[in-house]
Design a protein around this motif. Structure first.
Motif, PDB file in Angstrom:
ATOM      1  N   SER A 141      65.900  -8.902 -89.056  1.00 21.33           N
ATOM      2  CA  SER A 141      66.327 -10.240 -88.621  1.00 21.33           C
ATOM      3  C   SER A 141      67.563 -10.212 -87.729  1.00 21.33           C
ATOM      4  CB  SER A 141      66.622 -11.114 -89.839  1.00 21.33           C
ATOM      5  OG  SER A 141      67.779 -10.641 -90.521  1.00 21.33           O
ATOM      6  N   GLY A 142      68.295  -9.103 -87.757  1.00 20.12           N
ATOM      7  CA  GLY A 142      69.524  -9.014 -86.976  1.00 20.12           C
ATOM      8  C   GLY A 142      70.718  -9.647 -87.651  1.00 20.12           C
ATOM      9  N   LYS A 143      70.566 -10.043 -88.902  1.00 16.52           N
ATOM     10  CA  LYS A 143      71.652 -10.711 -89.617  1.00 16.52           C
ATOM     11  C   LYS A 143      72.430  -9.730 -90.499  1.00 16.52           C
ATOM     12  CE  LYS A 143      69.204 -15.155 -89.912  1.00 16.52           C
ATOM     13  NZ  LYS A 143      68.626 -16.159 -90.832  1.00 16.52           N
ATOM     14  N   THR A 144      73.737  -9.919 -90.564  1.00 15.35           N
ATOM     15  CA  THR A 144      74.561  -9.159 -91.488  1.00 15.35           C
ATOM     16  C   THR A 144      74.542  -9.867 -92.837  1.00 15.35           C
ATOM     17  OG1 THR A 144      76.002  -8.284 -89.757  1.00 15.35           O
ATOM     18  CG2 THR A 144      76.894  -8.349 -91.987  1.00 15.35           C
ATOM     19  N   LEU A 145      74.061  -9.164 -93.868  1.00 12.51           N
ATOM     20  CA  LEU A 145      73.899  -9.758 -95.186  1.00 12.51           C
ATOM     21  C   LEU A 145      75.114  -9.550 -96.073  1.00 12.51           C
ATOM     22  CD1 LEU A 145      70.218  -8.618 -95.877  1.00 12.51           C
ATOM     23  CD2 LEU A 145      71.029 -10.702 -94.744  1.00 12.51           C
ATOM     24  N   LEU A 146      75.886  -8.509 -95.788  1.00 17.88           N
ATOM     25  CA  LEU A 146      77.054  -8.223 -96.625  1.00 17.88           C
ATOM     26  C   LEU A 146      78.106  -7.511 -95.794  1.00 17.88           C
ATOM     27  CD1 LEU A 146      78.493  -8.002 -99.400  1.00 17.88           C
ATOM     28  CD2 LEU A 146      77.233  -5.858 -99.758  1.00 17.88           C
ATOM     29  N   ASN A 147      79.324  -7.978 -95.903  1.00 16.81           N
ATOM     30  CA  ASN A 147      80.451  -7.360 -95.213  1.00 16.81           C
ATOM     31  C   ASN A 147      81.642  -7.404 -96.166  1.00 16.81           C
ATOM     32  OD1 ASN A 147      82.556  -6.568 -93.566  1.00 16.81           O
ATOM     33  ND2 ASN A 147      81.763  -7.631 -91.769  1.00 16.81           N
ATOM     34  N   HIS A 148      81.799  -6.331 -96.937  1.00 15.83           N
ATOM     35  CA  HIS A 148      82.819  -6.286 -97.989  1.00 15.83           C
ATOM     36  C   HIS A 148      83.795  -5.146 -97.689  1.00 15.83           C
ATOM     37  CE1 HIS A 148      84.486  -6.715-102.064  1.00 15.83           C
ATOM     38  NE2 HIS A 148      84.481  -5.388-102.123  1.00 15.83           N
ATOM     39  N   ASN A 149      84.993  -5.507 -97.221  1.00 16.81           N
ATOM     40  CA  ASN A 149      86.031  -4.518 -96.909  1.00 16.81           C
ATOM     41  C   ASN A 149      85.536  -3.461 -95.922  1.00 16.81           C
ATOM     42  OD1 ASN A 149      87.757  -5.792 -98.758  1.00 16.81           O
ATOM     43  ND2 ASN A 149      87.151  -4.438-100.435  1.00 16.81           N
ATOM     44  N   SER A 150      84.708  -3.851 -94.969  1.00  8.99           N
ATOM     45  CA  SER A 150      84.075  -2.863 -94.107  1.00  8.99           C
ATOM     46  C   SER A 150      85.009  -2.270 -93.051  1.00  8.99           C
ATOM     47  CB  SER A 150      82.860  -3.487 -93.401  1.00  8.99           C
ATOM     48  OG  SER A 150      83.268  -4.502 -92.498  1.00  8.99           O
ATOM     49  N   GLU A 151      86.260  -2.767 -92.976  1.00 11.33           N
ATOM     50  CA  GLU A 151      87.221  -2.217 -92.021  1.00 11.33           C
ATOM     51  C   GLU A 151      88.220  -1.277 -92.693  1.00 11.33           C
ATOM     52  OE1 GLU A 151      87.099  -2.428 -88.889  1.00 11.33           O
ATOM     53  OE2 GLU A 151      85.566  -3.964 -88.641  1.00 11.33           O
ATOM     54  N   GLN A 152      88.041  -1.021 -93.994  1.00 11.39           N
ATOM     55  CA  GLN A 152      88.940  -0.092 -94.687  1.00 11.39           C
ATOM     56  C   GLN A 152      88.665   1.331 -94.251  1.00 11.39           C
ATOM     57  OE1 GLN A 152      89.430  -0.027 -98.869  1.00 11.39           O
ATOM     58  NE2 GLN A 152      90.177  -2.118 -99.027  1.00 11.39           N
ATOM     59  N   MET A 153      89.721   2.110 -94.051  1.00 10.76           N
ATOM     60  CA  MET A 153      89.581   3.529 -93.713  1.00 10.76           C
ATOM     61  C   MET A 153      89.430   4.323 -95.016  1.00 10.76           C
ATOM     62  SD  MET A 153      89.813   3.897 -90.358  1.00 10.76           S
ATOM     63  CE  MET A 153      90.625   5.363 -89.765  1.00 10.76           C
ATOM     64  N   ILE A 154      88.303   5.007 -95.158  1.00  5.99           N
ATOM     65  CA  ILE A 154      87.958   5.709 -96.392  1.00  5.99           C
ATOM     66  C   ILE A 154      87.391   7.084 -96.024  1.00  5.99           C
ATOM     67  CG2 ILE A 154      86.314   5.708 -98.339  1.00  5.99           C
ATOM     68  CD1 ILE A 154      86.682   2.735 -98.557  1.00  5.99           C
ATOM     69  N   PRO A 155      87.658   8.109 -96.828  1.00  4.04           N
ATOM     70  CA  PRO A 155      87.049   9.413 -96.550  1.00  4.04           C
ATOM     71  C   PRO A 155      85.517   9.309 -96.528  1.00  4.04           C
ATOM     72  CG  PRO A 155      88.772   9.639 -98.201  1.00  4.04           C
ATOM     73  CD  PRO A 155      88.560   8.167 -98.006  1.00  4.04           C
ATOM     74  N   PRO A 156      84.868   9.657 -95.422  1.00  4.10           N
ATOM     75  CA  PRO A 156      83.416   9.513 -95.341  1.00  4.10           C
ATOM     76  C   PRO A 156      82.653  10.589 -96.079  1.00  4.10           C
ATOM     77  CG  PRO A 156      84.252  10.451 -93.306  1.00  4.10           C
ATOM     78  CD  PRO A 156      85.452  10.122 -94.155  1.00  4.10           C
ATOM     79  N   ALA A 157      83.345  11.701 -96.413  1.00  2.00           N
ATOM     80  CA  ALA A 157      82.675  12.860 -97.018  1.00  2.00           C
ATOM     81  C   ALA A 157      81.487  13.253 -96.136  1.00  2.00           C
ATOM     82  CB  ALA A 157      82.292  12.574 -98.462  1.00  2.00           C
ATOM     83  N   SER A 158      80.387  13.650 -96.733  1.00  2.00           N
ATOM     84  CA  SER A 158      79.291  14.198 -95.929  1.00  2.00           C
ATOM     85  C   SER A 158      78.478  13.164 -95.169  1.00  2.00           C
ATOM     86  CB  SER A 158      78.358  15.024 -96.821  1.00  2.00           C
ATOM     87  OG  SER A 158      78.940  16.270 -97.108  1.00  2.00           O
ATOM     88  N   THR A 159      78.753  11.874 -95.346  1.00  2.00           N
ATOM     89  CA  THR A 159      78.104  10.904 -94.456  1.00  2.00           C
ATOM     90  C   THR A 159      78.563  11.127 -93.018  1.00  2.00           C
ATOM     91  OG1 THR A 159      79.813   9.202 -94.788  1.00  2.00           O
ATOM     92  CG2 THR A 159      77.910   9.170 -96.284  1.00  2.00           C
ATOM     93  N   GLN A 160      79.691  11.818 -92.849  1.00  2.00           N
ATOM     94  CA  GLN A 160      80.201  12.137 -91.515  1.00  2.00           C
ATOM     95  C   GLN A 160      79.237  13.044 -90.752  1.00  2.00           C
ATOM     96  OE1 GLN A 160      84.371  13.271 -91.399  1.00  2.00           O
ATOM     97  NE2 GLN A 160      84.035  14.522 -89.579  1.00  2.00           N
ATOM     98  N   LYS A 161      78.383  13.765 -91.465  1.00  2.13           N
ATOM     99  CA  LYS A 161      77.414  14.635 -90.795  1.00  2.13           C
ATOM    100  C   LYS A 161      76.454  13.828 -89.910  1.00  2.13           C
ATOM    101  CE  LYS A 161      77.383  18.470 -94.134  1.00  2.13           C
ATOM    102  NZ  LYS A 161      78.353  18.030 -95.131  1.00  2.13           N
ATOM    103  N   LEU A 162      76.290  12.552 -90.180  1.00  2.84           N
ATOM    104  CA  LEU A 162      75.495  11.691 -89.304  1.00  2.84           C
ATOM    105  C   LEU A 162      76.125  11.607 -87.913  1.00  2.84           C
ATOM    106  CD1 LEU A 162      74.831   8.793 -91.829  1.00  2.84           C
ATOM    107  CD2 LEU A 162      73.064  10.273 -90.838  1.00  2.84           C
ATOM    108  N   VAL A 163      77.441  11.526 -87.885  1.00  2.19           N
ATOM    109  CA  VAL A 163      78.169  11.435 -86.622  1.00  2.19           C
ATOM    110  C   VAL A 163      78.030  12.752 -85.850  1.00  2.19           C
ATOM    111  CG1 VAL A 163      80.416  10.950 -85.579  1.00  2.19           C
ATOM    112  CG2 VAL A 163      79.793   9.874 -87.757  1.00  2.19           C
ATOM    113  N   THR A 164      78.202  13.856 -86.582  1.00  2.00           N
ATOM    114  CA  THR A 164      78.066  15.182 -85.962  1.00  2.00           C
ATOM    115  C   THR A 164      76.655  15.386 -85.427  1.00  2.00           C
ATOM    116  OG1 THR A 164      79.732  16.055 -87.491  1.00  2.00           O
ATOM    117  CG2 THR A 164      78.318  17.652 -86.392  1.00  2.00           C
ATOM    118  N   ALA A 165      75.666  14.986 -86.211  1.00  2.00           N
ATOM    119  CA  ALA A 165      74.265  15.164 -85.817  1.00  2.00           C
ATOM    120  C   ALA A 165      73.944  14.386 -84.552  1.00  2.00           C
ATOM    121  CB  ALA A 165      73.339  14.729 -86.952  1.00  2.00           C
ATOM    122  N   LEU A 166      74.410  13.138 -84.469  1.00  2.00           N
ATOM    123  CA  LEU A 166      74.127  12.321 -83.294  1.00  2.00           C
ATOM    124  C   LEU A 166      74.767  12.927 -82.046  1.00  2.00           C
ATOM    125  CD1 LEU A 166      72.995   9.889 -81.858  1.00  2.00           C
ATOM    126  CD2 LEU A 166      74.965   8.546 -82.658  1.00  2.00           C
ATOM    127  N   ALA A 167      76.026  13.341 -82.148  1.00  2.00           N
ATOM    128  CA  ALA A 167      76.699  13.936 -80.989  1.00  2.00           C
ATOM    129  C   ALA A 167      75.986  15.207 -80.539  1.00  2.00           C
ATOM    130  CB  ALA A 167      78.159  14.235 -81.322  1.00  2.00           C
TER     131      ALA A 167
END
Length: 471
Positions: free
Chosen positions: A43-69
């Protein structure tokens, strides 16, 4: 519909979403921080936005960023190349940071070279590691995990994933003994004692590991008595020394005489790898390496790929510093993704210094989804209760969560993260980010009945609310 009615509906929906989120968050221990983001790709709608601007250790979810690059710069067909060449009376093995290079591959390289006429080396044999530079471990890697296999050093000279398998046994006399395969060029000794469960608790005693730069390891403390050996995986501490011993043995196996020494680096300052070497080994293509990296959450793959990005993008020796800078530049230039404010210390997410927001991760996930026909990254992600790091995750082994989520997990001390996609019962596809930090539950008593952990209860409620369209 009147404006007042529309506003009333909005308030009702918002209140319902918040109530659903609150129910899930109540499962977490006091003091925990949560950053949550859910967006409907249908639908293109944001259903939940809870503290989404907080800086938090991404741990291995960061591998998504590495993979895309990596996909954007190197493309699927990129292969790491290890080559062997003559340089006057010397011979050089050019290492490339190939995270998959094995002792068997190196043996085959020497066999190829022998078939090309290399029967003896009058000078020195050089292990060329110049493609990478700087630290082999990311800034912010905890000192107490440096000897453990999943924190293997990221080096141009990578062999057998820079890790050695071993095992420790408890014995009836209260001592322990360690077994290391005879051919492995590391030394391990133990002064750890074998104790009962109650003794271990009363003595506040754990198995501890100390390492030294010459690939010596010492185990101390205590280990609870076991009927079977405890598997161990040691991270190599000195990659050159470890590989030197392997190469020495392989030279003997292939009856190649070496008159000089095995040295690290290159013979001369102006040395260049040959375009027609005596022998070459190539890794599998990047598409398969990334699949392994994401499915198994392999840190070494991610960090060696990161340094390779720095090497190729900036045309200089790769490092954690220029590799992470390259990741940001590649995403901005080729995908219009701005994560300049993210703090990246490595490519694996192992460093505690890494910091990202759920919003930043969501832009990466959104691009991956929208361009999957070219990137083919979705198939490389683990599926809930089916494969990879999500196969045995406690919150994902039963319906309706089983097989409904495709995501990358990430965990560090106090962090439990997830980033990926959910298929809802209504057929919607939701993009979601879960970043949980400062998670420190109260330890249960020894005699307490088994119960679900707080993170398992939270994830169960959170994922089911998305799947059942009740978020």
């Amino acid at each position: 519909m009147t404006l007042r009615l529309a506003f009333s509906l909005f308030v009702m929906i918002t209140s319902s979403v918040q109530a659903s989120v609150d129910t899930a968050l109540q499962q977490l221990p006091k003091g925990s921080r949560a950053s949550l983001f859910v967006h409907s790709l249908s639908s293109g709608k944001t259903l939940l936005n809870h503290n989404s601007e907080q800086m938090i250790p991404p741990a291995s979810t960061q591998k998504l960023v590495t993979a895309l690059a990596a996909k954007l710069l190197l493309t699927d067909n990129y292969q790491f190349k290890t080559s062997l060449q003559r340089d006057g009376s010397d011979v050089v093995i050019n290492f490339s940071g190939d995270p998959t290079l094995t002792e068997q591959n190196l043996s085959q390289l020497l066999q190829q070279a022998k078939q090309s006429g290399l029967h003896s080396i009058k000078g020195n044999l050089w292990l060329n590691d110049s493609v990478f530079t700087g630290y082999e471990r990311g800034v912010g890697w905890p000192w107490d995990i440096m000897g453990i296999g999943y924190s293997a050093p990221s080096s141009a000279i990578t062999l057998n994933q820079n890790a050695v398998m071993a095992s420790i046994y408890t014995e009836s006399n209260g001592k322990t003994r360690v077994h290391v395969p005879q051919h492995q060029s590391i030394e391990v000794n133990t002064s750890a004692i074998s104790v009962s469960k109650s003794e271990k608790k009363s003595q506040f005693c754990d198995l501890e590991l100390l390492t030294s730069p010459n690939n010596h390891y010492h185990l101390s403390g205590c280990l609870q008595q076991r009927s079977t050996p405890l598997p161990l995986k040691f991270a190599v501490q000195n990659t050159f020394l470890y590989s030197k011993h392997v190469v020495q043995r392989l030279l003997t196996d292939h009856n190649i005489q070496l008159e000089g020494d095995i040295l690290q680096g290159v013979p001369t300052a102006d040395f260049q790898p040959s375009e027609s070497p005596l022998a070459t080994h190539q890794s599998e293509p990047l598409s398969l390496l990334i699949k392994t990296m994401l499915k198994e959450s392999n840190n070494l793959y991610a960090d060696n790929i990161t340094k390779t990005l720095g090497h190729i993008y900036y045309q200089q020796a790769g490092s954690f510093s220029n590799g992470t800078a390259a990741i940001k530049a590649i995403l901005l230039q080729q995908a219009n993704i701005d994560i300049e404010l993210a703090v990246l210390a490595d490519g694996s997410g192992l460093s505690r210094n890494n910091k990202m927001t759920a919003q930043q991760l969501s832009t990466v996930l959104s691009y991956i989804y929208r361009h999957n026909s070219e990137l083919n990254l979705l198939d490389a992600l683990p599926t809930s209760g089916v494969d990879g790091t999500l196969k045995y995750r406690a919150s994902m082994r039963k319906a309706p969560i089983l097989n409904a989520i495709t995501a990358k997990s990430g965990s560090l001390f106090g962090s439990y993260n997830m980033a990926g996609f959910v298929n809802t019962k209504k057929g919607e596809i939701l993009l979601f980010i879960q970043l949980i930090a400062d998670y420190h539950p109260v330890k249960k008593l020894d005699n307490a009945p088994p119960v679900q952990s707080p993170i398992e209860r939270f994830e169960r409620d959170f994922y089911q609310s998305m799947i059942n369209d009740t978020l």
